[in-house]
Design an enzyme around this catalytic site. Sequence first.
Site, PDB file in Angstrom:
ATOM      1  N   CYS A   1     -36.456  83.430 -38.661  1.00  0.00           N
ATOM      2  CA  CYS A   1     -35.672  84.081 -39.712  1.00  0.00           C
ATOM      3  C   CYS A   1     -34.772  85.169 -39.129  1.00  0.00           C
ATOM      4  O   CYS A   1     -33.616  85.297 -39.509  1.00  0.00           O
ATOM      5  CB  CYS A   1     -36.559  84.762 -40.762  1.00  0.00           C
ATOM      6  SG  CYS A   1     -38.032  83.863 -41.212  1.00  0.00           S
ATOM      7  N   ASP A   2     -35.320  85.984 -38.257  1.00  0.00           N
ATOM      8  CA  ASP A   2     -34.637  87.233 -37.885  1.00  0.00           C
ATOM      9  C   ASP A   2     -34.123  87.294 -36.450  1.00  0.00           C
ATOM     10  O   ASP A   2     -33.409  88.234 -36.106  1.00  0.00           O
ATOM     11  CB  ASP A   2     -35.597  88.422 -38.113  1.00  0.00           C
ATOM     12  CG  ASP A   2     -36.003  88.528 -39.579  1.00  0.00           C
ATOM     13  OD1 ASP A   2     -35.182  88.158 -40.440  1.00  0.00           O
ATOM     14  OD2 ASP A   2     -37.130  88.968 -39.874  1.00  0.00           O
TER      15      ASP A   2
ATOM     16  N   CYS B   1     -41.244  86.833 -38.221  1.00  0.00           N
ATOM     17  CA  CYS B   1     -40.592  85.522 -38.266  1.00  0.00           C
ATOM     18  C   CYS B   1     -39.362  85.499 -37.366  1.00  0.00           C
ATOM     19  O   CYS B   1     -38.286  85.941 -37.766  1.00  0.00           O
ATOM     20  CB  CYS B   1     -40.219  85.166 -39.703  1.00  0.00           C
ATOM     21  SG  CYS B   1     -39.473  83.531 -39.838  1.00  0.00           S
TER      22      CYS B   1
END
Length: 306
Positions: free
Chosen positions: A137-138, A134
Amino acid sequence: MEKIKLLIIGSGPAGYTAAIYASRANLSPVLYEGIEPGGQLTTTTQIENFPGYPEGVDGPQMMADIRRQAERFGADIRFGIVTEVDFSQRPFRVKVDGEHEIEAESVIVATGASAKYLGLPSETKYRGQGVSACATCDGFFYRKKDVAVVGGGDTACEEATYLASLCRQVYLIVRKPFLRASKAMQERVFATPNIKVMFEHNTVEVLGDDSGVTGARLRRNDGEETTIAIDGFFLAIGHHPNTELFAGQLELDAEGYIVTEPGTSRTSVEGVFAAGDVKDPSYRQAITAAGSGCIAALDCERFLLK
Ligand code: NDP
């Protein structure tokens, strides 16, 4: 046979949020957590884009908090895997762990989706330490660093473009001699100077040390091997919705996602609702899943009141 008003299947942000709303509406929900209690977010580290956490929050911590919030209002959250469902008549019948039988007046399905991984042992070893599925997300953790994205579809191109705005160098590792992504997406990739597309390459091994990922060993289709130095290794080779249990019971699209009436959580069976990634191939965020869990609980409440 246990008789209940509402069964929630699945325990990510969608399932837990549905449980908060449903328990506050006195629907006495029973939630089964499934194989991965807390869902996909329990495999991430910091979550920095969920509103309300200015300092960020640990994925597992956030899931534990939302779970506790649901329990505070009386949600009955249980370990267990729903192994059979029969939605052919109401009340719906389900079996948990192959033995415990339940009759439910309504059901919210929030079983999520799972990111696909290559299946390399080195990839598993560094999951959460540089290996991620992701970028939204990261990606932020890799500012000004070098990263690789695997895949040639829209997700891979979108994530590579996103990462290119944060990172120094992005390698897009594509196993075919072409991208599968839409033309517009491809053009964006080719127009981004710090994305290097490596066609006809497969990953042989993710390299790392105690600090996490340090590189990847790639093999071109003609057999030649190269090593790239990277800090992050992002998979974007697709997701599969966890809907095997519902095949033949609920309408699914060609990729297996549950079909819902636009703008609602209503599935093809009256009284069965869907929330979160199990019905959402596009957004897949904790916040959208939580919002969708709220919608499912409200739809369900209205259905039960009728
Ligand atoms: P896709 O299935 O479209 O693409 C997956 C990609 O991963 C393909 O390039 C595939 O290669 C590659 N791949 C699969 N397995 C492996 C493997 N083992 N090793 C290396 N590469 C592999 O998935 P997406 O997540 O990209 O997209 C899913 C759907 O969502 C699509 O319909 C897409 O259009 C849509 N989407 C739309 C967006 C938008 O419009 N903004 C954004 C994101 C997604 P190969 O081509 O060789 O099979």
